[in-house]
Design an enzyme around this catalytic site. Structure first.
Site, PDB file in Angstrom:
ATOM      1  CG  LEU A 163     -60.056  -2.714 -54.147  1.00 39.05           C
ATOM      2  CD1 LEU A 163     -59.681  -3.615 -55.318  1.00 39.05           C
ATOM      3  CD2 LEU A 163     -61.339  -3.194 -53.505  1.00 39.05           C
ATOM      4  N   GLY A 164     -58.119  -3.164 -50.064  1.00 40.53           N
ATOM      5  CA  GLY A 164     -57.109  -3.447 -49.045  1.00 40.53           C
ATOM      6  C   GLY A 164     -57.574  -3.097 -47.657  1.00 40.53           C
ATOM      7  CB  ILE A 198     -52.989   0.723 -31.656  1.00 40.96           C
ATOM      8  CG1 ILE A 198     -53.798  -0.232 -32.536  1.00 40.96           C
ATOM      9  CG2 ILE A 198     -52.843   2.074 -32.365  1.00 40.96           C
ATOM     10  CD1 ILE A 198     -55.242   0.196 -32.749  1.00 40.96           C
ATOM     11  CD  GLU A 239     -54.066   0.410 -20.857  1.00 40.51           C
ATOM     12  OE1 GLU A 239     -55.190   0.132 -20.384  1.00 40.51           O
ATOM     13  OE2 GLU A 239     -53.870   0.593 -22.084  1.00 40.51           O
ATOM     14  CG  ASP A 291     -61.665  -5.613 -37.729  1.00 42.80           C
ATOM     15  OD1 ASP A 291     -61.088  -6.714 -37.648  1.00 42.80           O
ATOM     16  OD2 ASP A 291     -61.050  -4.534 -37.812  1.00 42.80           O
ATOM     17  CG  HIS A 345     -25.936 -22.939 -34.774  1.00 44.95           C
ATOM     18  ND1 HIS A 345     -26.325 -22.257 -33.637  1.00 44.95           N
ATOM     19  CD2 HIS A 345     -24.588 -22.769 -34.888  1.00 44.95           C
ATOM     20  CE1 HIS A 345     -25.252 -21.720 -33.087  1.00 44.95           C
ATOM     21  NE2 HIS A 345     -24.186 -22.013 -33.830  1.00 44.95           N
TER      22      HIS A 345
END
Length: 455
Positions: free
Chosen positions: A37-38, A178, A197, A301, A433
């Site tokens: 779970l999770g 990620i 990249e 997702d 502040h």
């Protein structure tokens, strides 16, 4: 055959919340999960990553202790102990999730679910029928067809989080969220890191000021960054060979990390048997999270909306309410995105570029943390808060922060966007502040040229 009013398949941050909410609303509910779970977030993503990052940040902070008036002797990190602490945090939270689900009255089935029809599915040896079904099976690390990607020492995010020893050098393929978080982790531990990249910048798609600032901060940590680079292969010795500006270059590391996104986990779910439609592997849903089958919902997702745990949670709540006969809609206008680098990054709403593309006349306000008392007091001089507003109405359209505790502050800007507040109204809120959050107030004042702490 077991009978339920609501069945949730998948126990991640969307699924378990959907099950709890359905049970809270008085429905006989079952949550089906084949693993822990999770989901990914708790077990192989958000939580373990942040636990490791906290350890690494604490270690990295020791290098600046002298400037704070602290004299240290020799110090070192023990990665195995860092990993054990990470596992302890995950285990504690996972146990808490299970207690919450059962405590709210939902049943839990530990099995892999396969749909056998519009209302039925098989969960291990159990046959289950449900009036309403919510699909929440999540995602898994994506792989790209790079020759040599199957070599030992080439790991995805799951593999990195399972490490018990720290690599001496790392090459990260992919400069998204990620990739940047893993780069921060190992750079803060003093290890050489290279990011390769393909896109024009790391964190591509974020505000350009955010991308430029984080590029500089990572380079200050010793991270080598190659953008606009196409990976060709991974050779023995874990040399990442890539093409950039017409040249073939190499980046070597003891470990290579594939940080190239995630794919929906729907294979074997039996979507065809239930008649559920997909598009590019993602389950198609409307604003109520319904699929083309009115009593079957999908969240998280697998919907291809935004692959974030908090989006999955919001979708889960929406789906649960609709499954009991209400009509709620998802609103994606103020979804925060967080990156747990050092300092942190948090963004919500439109970037300046996207706002202009959408046809807005745009005004921006910016305030650097170098002018913020709390930031300087805790040793941070790099970063900023930037607000994007509609020049005609003054309404806040977006907010982008690089600062200590940025992820804790972004909710204020998200609320402003969600409820249509103007930059002036945000600036009128009295901020304590000294706090880092004052940079939001100052940025709001700057939109009208009224920032007192900026020339």
């Amino acid at each position: 055959m077991k009978q339920y009013e609501v069945a949730v398949i998948g126990g991640g941050p969307g699924g378990y919340i959907a099950a709890i909410r359905a049970a809270q609303l008085g429905k006989k509910t079952v949550l089906v999960e084949r693993q822990d779970l999770g989901g990914t977030c708790l077990n192989r993503g958000c939580i373990p990553t942040k636990a490791l990052l906290h350890s690494a940040e604490s270690y990295g902070a020791l290098s600046g202790a002298k400037s704070l008036g602290i004299t240290l002797g020799e110090y070192a990190f023990q990665y195995k102990k860092m990993a054990k602490r990470k596992d302890k945090v995950v285990k504690q939270l996972r146990s808490g999730v299970e207690n919450l689900v059962s405590g709210h009255g939902a049943d839990i089935l530990r099995a892999e679910a396969v749909l056998t029809g519009p209302h039925t599915f098989r969960a291990g040896e159990e046959e289950v029928e449900a009036d309403q079904i919510i699909l929440a099976t999540g995602s898994f690390p994506a792989s790209i067809p790079i020759p040599g990607a199957d070599k030992p020492g080439v790991l995805n995010s799951d593999g990195v989080l399972a490490l018990e020893e720290c690599p001496e050098s790392v090459v990260i393929i992919g400069g998204g969220v990620i990739g940047v978080e893993f780069a921060t982790l190992f750079a803060d531990l003093g290890k050489p890191v290279t990011i390769v990249e393909m896109l024009p910048s790391i964190l591509y798609g974020n505000d350009t000021d955010v991308c430029a600032t984080m590029t500089g901060l990572l380079k200050d940590k010793g991270v080598t960054i190659h953008t606009g680079a196409k990976v060709l292969e991974i050779q023995d010795g874990l040399a990442c060979v890539f093409e950039k500006d017409g040249q073939t270059l190499r980046a070597e590391g003891q470990l290579a990390v594939m940080a190239t996104g995630r794919k929906p986990d729907t294979a074997g779910l039996g979507l065809e048997a239930a008649g559920v439609e997909t598009e590019r592997g993602f389950v198609k849903v409307d604003e109520e999270m319904r699929t083309n089958i009115p009593h079957i919902y999908a969240i998280g997702d697998i919907t291809g909306k935004q692959q974030l745990a908090h989006v999955a949670t919001a979708q889960g709540v929406t789906a649960a309410h609709n499954a009991v006969g209400e009509h709620r809609h998802m609103d994606y206008s103020a979804v925060p995105g967080c990156i747990y680098s050092t300092p942190e990054i948090a963004c919500v709403g439109l970037t300046e570029e996207k706002a202009r593309e959408a046809g807005y006349a745009v005004r921006t306000g910016r305030f650097n943390v170098s002018g913020n008392g709390r930031s300087l007091a805790i040793g941070c001089q790099d970063g900023f808060a930037k607000l994007v507003a509609d020049a005609d109405t003054g309404k806040v359209l977006g907010c982008h922060i690089v600062a200590p505790h940025a992820t804790e502050m972004i909710g204020e800007a998200g609320m402003a966007i969600r409820y249509g507040l103007t930059a002036e109204e945000l600036g009128e809120v009295i901020h304590a502040h000294p706090t880092v959050s004052e940079i939001l107030m100052e940025a709001a004042h700057d939109i009208d040229g009224l920032c007192c702490h900026k020339l």
